[in-house]
Write a protein that holds these residues in place. Structure first.
Motif, PDB file in Angstrom:
ATOM      1  N   ILE A   1       8.120  -4.219  -5.018  1.00 55.18           N
ATOM      2  CA  ILE A   1       8.171  -2.769  -6.083  1.00 55.18           C
ATOM      3  C   ILE A   1       6.597  -3.750  -7.550  1.00 55.18           C
ATOM      4  CG2 ILE A   1       9.164  -1.432  -8.024  1.00 55.18           C
ATOM      5  CD1 ILE A   1      11.115  -1.725  -6.075  1.00 55.18           C
ATOM      6  N   TRP A   2       7.730  -4.434  -8.014  1.00 54.07           N
ATOM      7  CA  TRP A   2       6.800  -4.972  -9.486  1.00 54.07           C
ATOM      8  C   TRP A   2       5.880  -5.171  -8.998  1.00 54.07           C
ATOM      9  CZ3 TRP A   2       8.785  -3.991 -13.016  1.00 54.07           C
ATOM     10  CH2 TRP A   2      10.350  -3.491 -13.669  1.00 54.07           C
ATOM     11  N   PRO A   3       4.706  -6.158  -8.018  1.00 50.07           N
ATOM     12  CA  PRO A   3       3.530  -6.092  -8.119  1.00 50.07           C
ATOM     13  C   PRO A   3       2.782  -4.820  -8.500  1.00 50.07           C
ATOM     14  CG  PRO A   3       4.457  -8.177  -6.163  1.00 50.07           C
ATOM     15  CD  PRO A   3       6.087  -7.240  -7.163  1.00 50.07           C
ATOM     16  N   ALA A   4       3.194  -4.506  -7.141  1.00 53.53           N
ATOM     17  CA  ALA A   4       2.560  -2.586  -6.918  1.00 53.53           C
ATOM     18  C   ALA A   4       2.448  -2.071  -7.982  1.00 53.53           C
ATOM     19  CB  ALA A   4       3.409  -1.970  -5.722  1.00 53.53           C
ATOM     20  N   LEU A   5       3.911  -2.146  -9.087  1.00 56.37           N
ATOM     21  CA  LEU A   5       3.880  -1.353  -9.881  1.00 56.37           C
ATOM     22  C   LEU A   5       3.072  -1.622 -11.048  1.00 56.37           C
ATOM     23  CD1 LEU A   5       5.586   1.310 -11.391  1.00 56.37           C
ATOM     24  CD2 LEU A   5       7.329  -0.843 -12.017  1.00 56.37           C
ATOM     25  N   ARG A   6       3.232  -3.591 -11.258  1.00 55.76           N
ATOM     26  CA  ARG A   6       1.814  -3.985 -12.230  1.00 55.76           C
ATOM     27  C   ARG A   6       0.182  -3.255 -11.839  1.00 55.76           C
ATOM     28  NH1 ARG A   6       4.737  -8.642 -10.882  1.00 55.76           N
ATOM     29  NH2 ARG A   6       5.981  -9.128 -12.579  1.00 55.76           N
ATOM     30  N   GLU A   7       0.195  -3.846 -10.837  1.00 52.97           N
ATOM     31  CA  GLU A   7      -0.937  -2.916 -10.178  1.00 52.97           C
ATOM     32  C   GLU A   7      -1.485  -1.391 -10.821  1.00 52.97           C
ATOM     33  OE1 GLU A   7      -3.765  -2.542  -5.796  1.00 52.97           O
ATOM     34  OE2 GLU A   7      -2.041  -3.755  -6.135  1.00 52.97           O
ATOM     35  N   PHE A   8      -0.254  -0.398 -10.906  1.00 53.50           N
ATOM     36  CA  PHE A   8      -0.464   0.970 -10.367  1.00 53.50           C
ATOM     37  C   PHE A   8      -0.435   1.096 -12.075  1.00 53.50           C
ATOM     38  CE2 PHE A   8       1.605   5.275 -11.529  1.00 53.50           C
ATOM     39  CZ  PHE A   8       0.582   5.308 -10.692  1.00 53.50           C
ATOM     40  N   MET A   9      -0.081   0.550 -12.987  1.00 51.03           N
ATOM     41  CA  MET A   9      -0.045   0.398 -14.473  1.00 51.03           C
ATOM     42  C   MET A   9      -1.104   0.197 -15.110  1.00 51.03           C
ATOM     43  SD  MET A   9       2.938   2.377 -15.217  1.00 51.03           S
ATOM     44  CE  MET A   9       2.991   2.504 -16.689  1.00 51.03           C
ATOM     45  N   ALA A  10      -1.904  -1.152 -14.786  1.00 51.40           N
ATOM     46  CA  ALA A  10      -3.133  -1.567 -15.407  1.00 51.40           C
ATOM     47  C   ALA A  10      -4.057  -0.503 -14.680  1.00 51.40           C
ATOM     48  CB  ALA A  10      -3.217  -2.993 -14.184  1.00 51.40           C
TER      49      ALA A  10
ATOM     50  N   PRO B   1       9.359   5.733 -17.668  1.00 52.07           N
ATOM     51  CA  PRO B   1       8.807   6.546 -16.387  1.00 52.07           C
ATOM     52  C   PRO B   1       9.210   4.981 -15.269  1.00 52.07           C
ATOM     53  CG  PRO B   1       7.417   7.194 -18.143  1.00 52.07           C
ATOM     54  CD  PRO B   1       8.585   5.917 -18.845  1.00 52.07           C
ATOM     55  N   GLN B   2       8.737   3.452 -15.129  1.00 53.39           N
ATOM     56  CA  GLN B   2       8.729   2.353 -14.930  1.00 53.39           C
ATOM     57  C   GLN B   2      10.389   2.357 -14.288  1.00 53.39           C
ATOM     58  OE1 GLN B   2       6.502  -0.079 -16.848  1.00 53.39           O
ATOM     59  NE2 GLN B   2       5.129   0.467 -18.078  1.00 53.39           N
ATOM     60  N   ALA B   3      10.796   2.538 -15.268  1.00 50.53           N
ATOM     61  CA  ALA B   3      12.504   2.125 -14.679  1.00 50.53           C
ATOM     62  C   ALA B   3      12.595   3.189 -13.430  1.00 50.53           C
ATOM     63  CB  ALA B   3      13.208   2.338 -15.806  1.00 50.53           C
ATOM     64  N   SER B   4      12.818   4.306 -14.130  1.00 47.96           N
ATOM     65  CA  SER B   4      12.349   5.447 -13.022  1.00 47.96           C
ATOM     66  C   SER B   4      11.728   5.378 -11.791  1.00 47.96           C
ATOM     67  CB  SER B   4      12.087   6.943 -13.888  1.00 47.96           C
ATOM     68  OG  SER B   4      13.134   7.197 -14.658  1.00 47.96           O
ATOM     69  N   ALA B   5      10.885   4.543 -11.865  1.00 46.88           N
ATOM     70  CA  ALA B   5       9.542   4.576 -10.484  1.00 46.88           C
ATOM     71  C   ALA B   5      10.609   3.498  -9.787  1.00 46.88           C
ATOM     72  CB  ALA B   5       8.178   3.220 -10.988  1.00 46.88           C
TER      73      ALA B   5
ATOM     74  N   ALA C   1       0.560  -1.210   0.359  1.00 46.69           N
ATOM     75  CA  ALA C   1       0.161   0.382   0.333  1.00 46.69           C
ATOM     76  C   ALA C   1       0.782   0.968   0.028  1.00 46.69           C
ATOM     77  CB  ALA C   1      -0.933   0.052   1.802  1.00 46.69           C
ATOM     78  N   GLU C   2       1.938   0.706   0.374  1.00 41.95           N
ATOM     79  CA  GLU C   2       2.854   2.759   1.121  1.00 41.95           C
ATOM     80  C   GLU C   2       3.100   2.533  -0.355  1.00 41.95           C
ATOM     81  OE1 GLU C   2       5.915   1.976   3.776  1.00 41.95           O
ATOM     82  OE2 GLU C   2       4.650   2.174   5.227  1.00 41.95           O
ATOM     83  N   VAL C   3       3.259   1.724  -1.002  1.00 43.84           N
ATOM     84  CA  VAL C   3       4.505   1.757  -2.290  1.00 43.84           C
ATOM     85  C   VAL C   3       3.035   2.476  -3.496  1.00 43.84           C
ATOM     86  CG1 VAL C   3       5.354   0.514  -4.625  1.00 43.84           C
ATOM     87  CG2 VAL C   3       6.185  -0.479  -2.213  1.00 43.84           C
ATOM     88  N   LEU C   4       1.865   1.975  -3.578  1.00 43.77           N
ATOM     89  CA  LEU C   4       1.289   2.601  -4.371  1.00 43.77           C
ATOM     90  C   LEU C   4       0.854   4.033  -3.921  1.00 43.77           C
ATOM     91  CD1 LEU C   4      -1.435  -0.463  -4.186  1.00 43.77           C
ATOM     92  CD2 LEU C   4       0.316   0.615  -6.552  1.00 43.77           C
ATOM     93  N   THR C   5       0.703   4.225  -2.835  1.00 38.07           N
ATOM     94  CA  THR C   5       0.644   5.584  -2.600  1.00 38.07           C
ATOM     95  C   THR C   5       2.079   6.244  -3.376  1.00 38.07           C
ATOM     96  OG1 THR C   5      -0.244   5.175  -0.746  1.00 38.07           O
ATOM     97  CG2 THR C   5       0.268   6.592  -0.689  1.00 38.07           C
ATOM     98  N   LEU C   6       3.295   6.338  -2.805  1.00 37.93           N
ATOM     99  CA  LEU C   6       4.341   6.381  -2.884  1.00 37.93           C
ATOM    100  C   LEU C   6       4.036   6.833  -4.611  1.00 37.93           C
ATOM    101  CD1 LEU C   6       6.235   5.274  -1.367  1.00 37.93           C
ATOM    102  CD2 LEU C   6       6.509   7.308  -1.142  1.00 37.93           C
ATOM    103  N   LEU C   7       4.061   5.656  -5.421  1.00 33.41           N
ATOM    104  CA  LEU C   7       3.611   5.843  -7.461  1.00 33.41           C
ATOM    105  C   LEU C   7       2.607   6.482  -7.637  1.00 33.41           C
ATOM    106  CD1 LEU C   7       3.722   2.063  -7.977  1.00 33.41           C
ATOM    107  CD2 LEU C   7       5.560   3.921  -8.730  1.00 33.41           C
TER     108      LEU C   7
END
Length: 189
Positions: free
Chosen positions: A163-172, A145-149, A126-132
Protein backbone atom coordinates in the motif's frame (compact mmCIF):
# COMPACT_ATOMS: atom_id res chain seq x y z
CA UNK A 1 -61.88 -7.03 -6.56
CA UNK A 2 -61.34 -10.70 -7.20
CA UNK A 3 -63.05 -13.32 -5.14
CA UNK A 4 -60.83 -15.74 -3.32
CA UNK A 5 -60.80 -19.37 -4.23
CA UNK A 6 -62.19 -21.60 -1.54
CA UNK A 7 -59.54 -23.35 0.52
CA UNK A 8 -59.46 -27.11 0.31
CA UNK A 9 -60.54 -28.93 3.40
CA UNK A 10 -57.70 -29.23 5.84
CA UNK A 11 -56.94 -32.72 7.12
CA UNK A 12 -57.87 -33.67 10.61
CA UNK A 13 -55.31 -32.96 13.29
CA UNK A 14 -54.54 -36.68 13.59
CA UNK A 15 -53.73 -37.14 9.91
CA UNK A 16 -50.16 -36.74 8.71
CA UNK A 17 -49.98 -34.46 5.66
CA UNK A 18 -46.57 -35.62 4.46
CA UNK A 19 -46.08 -39.11 3.19
CA UNK A 20 -43.60 -41.11 5.16
CA UNK A 21 -40.22 -41.27 3.42
CA UNK A 22 -39.53 -44.54 1.69
CA UNK A 23 -36.33 -46.03 3.04
CA UNK A 24 -33.54 -45.91 0.47
CA UNK A 25 -31.23 -48.76 -0.29
CA UNK A 26 -27.47 -48.01 -0.13
CA UNK A 27 -27.16 -47.55 -3.91
CA UNK A 28 -30.05 -45.07 -4.03
CA UNK A 29 -28.55 -43.15 -1.12
CA UNK A 30 -25.14 -43.06 -2.87
CA UNK A 31 -26.72 -41.87 -6.13
CA UNK A 32 -28.73 -39.17 -4.36
CA UNK A 33 -25.67 -37.93 -2.49
CA UNK A 34 -23.59 -37.96 -5.68
CA UNK A 35 -26.28 -36.02 -7.53
CA UNK A 36 -26.35 -33.48 -4.71
CA UNK A 37 -22.55 -33.13 -4.87
CA UNK A 38 -22.74 -32.45 -8.63
CA UNK A 39 -25.46 -29.83 -8.10
CA UNK A 40 -23.46 -28.13 -5.36
CA UNK A 41 -20.30 -28.09 -7.48
CA UNK A 42 -22.30 -26.81 -10.44
CA UNK A 43 -23.24 -23.69 -8.50
CA UNK A 44 -19.77 -22.83 -7.22
CA UNK A 45 -16.30 -24.34 -7.04
CA UNK A 46 -16.02 -25.81 -3.56
CA UNK A 47 -13.00 -26.97 -1.63
CA UNK A 48 -13.00 -30.55 -0.37
CA UNK A 49 -13.70 -29.32 3.17
CA UNK A 50 -16.69 -27.24 2.02
CA UNK A 51 -18.12 -30.12 -0.01
CA UNK A 52 -17.58 -32.55 2.88
CA UNK A 53 -19.50 -30.19 5.20
CA UNK A 54 -22.40 -30.02 2.77
CA UNK A 55 -22.45 -33.78 2.31
CA UNK A 56 -22.41 -34.30 6.09
CA UNK A 57 -25.65 -32.31 6.32
CA UNK A 58 -27.22 -34.82 3.93
CA UNK A 59 -25.87 -38.10 5.25
CA UNK A 60 -24.76 -39.64 8.52
CA UNK A 61 -22.60 -42.26 6.82
CA UNK A 62 -18.93 -41.11 6.83
CA UNK A 63 -17.85 -43.94 4.49
CA UNK A 64 -20.44 -42.91 1.93
CA UNK A 65 -19.37 -39.26 2.21
CA UNK A 66 -15.73 -40.21 1.59
CA UNK A 67 -16.73 -42.40 -1.36
CA UNK A 68 -18.74 -39.59 -2.98
CA UNK A 69 -15.98 -37.05 -2.33
CA UNK A 70 -13.35 -39.32 -3.89
CA UNK A 71 -15.59 -40.02 -6.88
CA UNK A 72 -16.15 -36.33 -7.74
CA UNK A 73 -12.40 -35.76 -7.36
CA UNK A 74 -11.61 -38.71 -9.67
CA UNK A 75 -13.97 -37.28 -12.27
CA UNK A 76 -12.29 -33.87 -11.97
CA UNK A 77 -15.28 -31.97 -10.62
CA UNK A 78 -13.58 -31.05 -7.35
CA UNK A 79 -9.96 -30.00 -7.07
CA UNK A 80 -8.52 -27.95 -4.22
CA UNK A 81 -5.64 -26.77 -6.41
CA UNK A 82 -8.05 -25.22 -8.91
CA UNK A 83 -10.03 -23.59 -6.10
CA UNK A 84 -6.85 -22.15 -4.59
CA UNK A 85 -5.47 -20.94 -7.92
CA UNK A 86 -8.72 -19.23 -8.89
CA UNK A 87 -8.82 -17.49 -5.51
CA UNK A 88 -5.17 -16.51 -5.93
CA UNK A 89 -5.91 -14.96 -9.32
CA UNK A 90 -8.77 -12.78 -8.08
CA UNK A 91 -8.33 -9.12 -8.91
CA UNK A 92 -8.88 -6.38 -6.40
CA UNK A 93 -7.91 -8.38 -3.34
CA UNK A 94 -4.53 -8.62 -1.65
CA UNK A 95 -2.44 -11.48 -0.44
CA UNK A 96 -3.81 -11.36 3.10
CA UNK A 97 -7.41 -11.66 1.88
CA UNK A 98 -6.46 -14.59 -0.37
CA UNK A 99 -4.75 -16.32 2.55
CA UNK A 100 -7.70 -15.75 4.91
CA UNK A 101 -10.27 -16.86 2.36
CA UNK A 102 -8.44 -20.07 1.52
CA UNK A 103 -7.90 -20.82 5.22
CA UNK A 104 -11.62 -20.29 5.91
CA UNK A 105 -12.50 -22.55 2.97
CA UNK A 106 -10.42 -25.38 4.45
CA UNK A 107 -7.59 -25.51 1.91
CA UNK A 108 -4.36 -27.10 3.16
CA UNK A 109 -1.66 -24.76 4.47
CA UNK A 110 1.05 -25.88 2.02
CA UNK A 111 -1.24 -25.16 -0.93
CA UNK A 112 -2.15 -21.76 0.53
CA UNK A 113 1.54 -20.92 0.91
CA UNK A 114 2.22 -21.99 -2.68
CA UNK A 115 -0.60 -19.81 -4.05
CA UNK A 116 0.41 -16.79 -1.95
CA UNK A 117 4.03 -17.05 -3.06
CA UNK A 118 2.94 -17.29 -6.70
CA UNK A 119 1.20 -13.90 -6.57
CA UNK A 120 3.01 -11.22 -8.55
CA UNK A 121 3.95 -8.17 -6.42
CA UNK A 122 4.02 -5.95 -9.52
CA UNK A 123 0.45 -6.97 -10.33
CA UNK A 124 -0.63 -6.18 -6.77
CA UNK A 125 1.06 -2.77 -7.03
CA UNK A 126 -0.78 -2.07 -10.29
CA UNK A 127 -4.09 -3.23 -8.76
CA UNK A 128 -3.63 -0.89 -5.80
CA UNK A 129 -2.93 2.03 -8.15
CA UNK A 130 -6.05 1.17 -10.17
CA UNK A 131 -8.17 0.99 -7.02
CA UNK A 132 -6.79 4.32 -5.82
CA UNK A 133 -7.53 5.96 -9.16
CA UNK A 134 -11.05 4.57 -9.24
CA UNK A 135 -11.93 5.39 -5.60
CA UNK A 136 -9.95 8.58 -5.03
CA UNK A 137 -12.87 10.94 -5.64
CA UNK A 138 -14.72 9.53 -2.63
CA UNK A 139 -11.58 9.06 -0.53
CA UNK A 140 -10.43 12.66 -1.16
CA UNK A 141 -13.54 14.01 0.59
CA UNK A 142 -12.55 12.37 3.87
CA UNK A 143 -10.85 14.27 6.65
CA UNK A 144 -7.62 12.29 6.11
CA UNK A 145 -7.76 10.89 2.57
CA UNK A 146 -4.49 8.97 2.80
CA UNK A 147 -5.49 7.22 6.01
CA UNK A 148 -8.87 6.41 4.48
CA UNK A 149 -7.15 5.04 1.37
CA UNK A 150 -4.84 2.93 3.51
CA UNK A 151 -7.76 1.55 5.53
CA UNK A 152 -9.76 0.81 2.37
CA UNK A 153 -6.87 -1.10 0.80
CA UNK A 154 -6.04 -2.92 4.04
CA UNK A 155 -9.65 -4.14 4.27
CA UNK A 156 -9.19 -5.58 0.80
CA UNK A 157 -6.25 -7.61 2.07
CA UNK A 158 -3.28 -5.63 0.81
CA UNK A 159 -0.29 -5.36 3.14
CA UNK A 160 1.39 -2.14 4.18
CA UNK A 161 4.48 -2.87 2.11
CA UNK A 162 2.27 -2.89 -1.00
CA UNK A 163 0.00 0.00 0.00
CA UNK A 164 2.60 2.60 1.05
CA UNK A 165 4.72 2.58 -2.14
CA UNK A 166 1.60 2.67 -4.31
CA UNK A 167 0.09 5.47 -2.24
CA UNK A 168 3.34 7.46 -2.48
CA UNK A 169 3.43 6.99 -6.24
CA UNK A 170 -0.23 7.91 -6.58
CA UNK A 171 0.10 11.04 -4.44
CA UNK A 172 3.28 12.16 -6.24
CA UNK A 173 1.33 12.19 -9.52
CA UNK A 174 -1.54 14.23 -8.05
CA UNK A 175 -1.27 18.01 -8.02
CA UNK A 176 -1.40 19.53 -4.56
CA UNK A 177 -4.69 21.36 -4.08
CA UNK A 178 -3.37 23.99 -1.70
CA UNK A 179 0.04 24.74 -0.34
CA UNK A 180 0.66 22.65 2.73
CA UNK A 181 -1.45 19.72 1.50
CA UNK A 182 1.58 17.79 0.30
CA UNK A 183 2.04 14.46 2.04
CA UNK A 184 4.75 14.17 4.67
CA UNK A 185 6.49 10.94 3.70
CA UNK A 186 9.79 11.52 5.49
CA UNK A 187 8.54 9.96 8.73
CA UNK A 188 7.50 6.69 7.00
CA UNK A 189 9.43 3.47 6.57
Amino acid sequence: MRARRPRPDLPDAGEDRARPAKPRDPQEERDALLAYAFRALGQRALSAAELRTRLERRSDNPDLIEEVLKRVQELGYQNDEQVARSEGNRRGVGTMRVRQTLKRRGVQDDLIQEVVQARDPDREHAEVLTLLERRWSSLARKRDPQASAFAFLARRGYTGNVIWPALREFMADRPAEEPGDEPDWEGEE
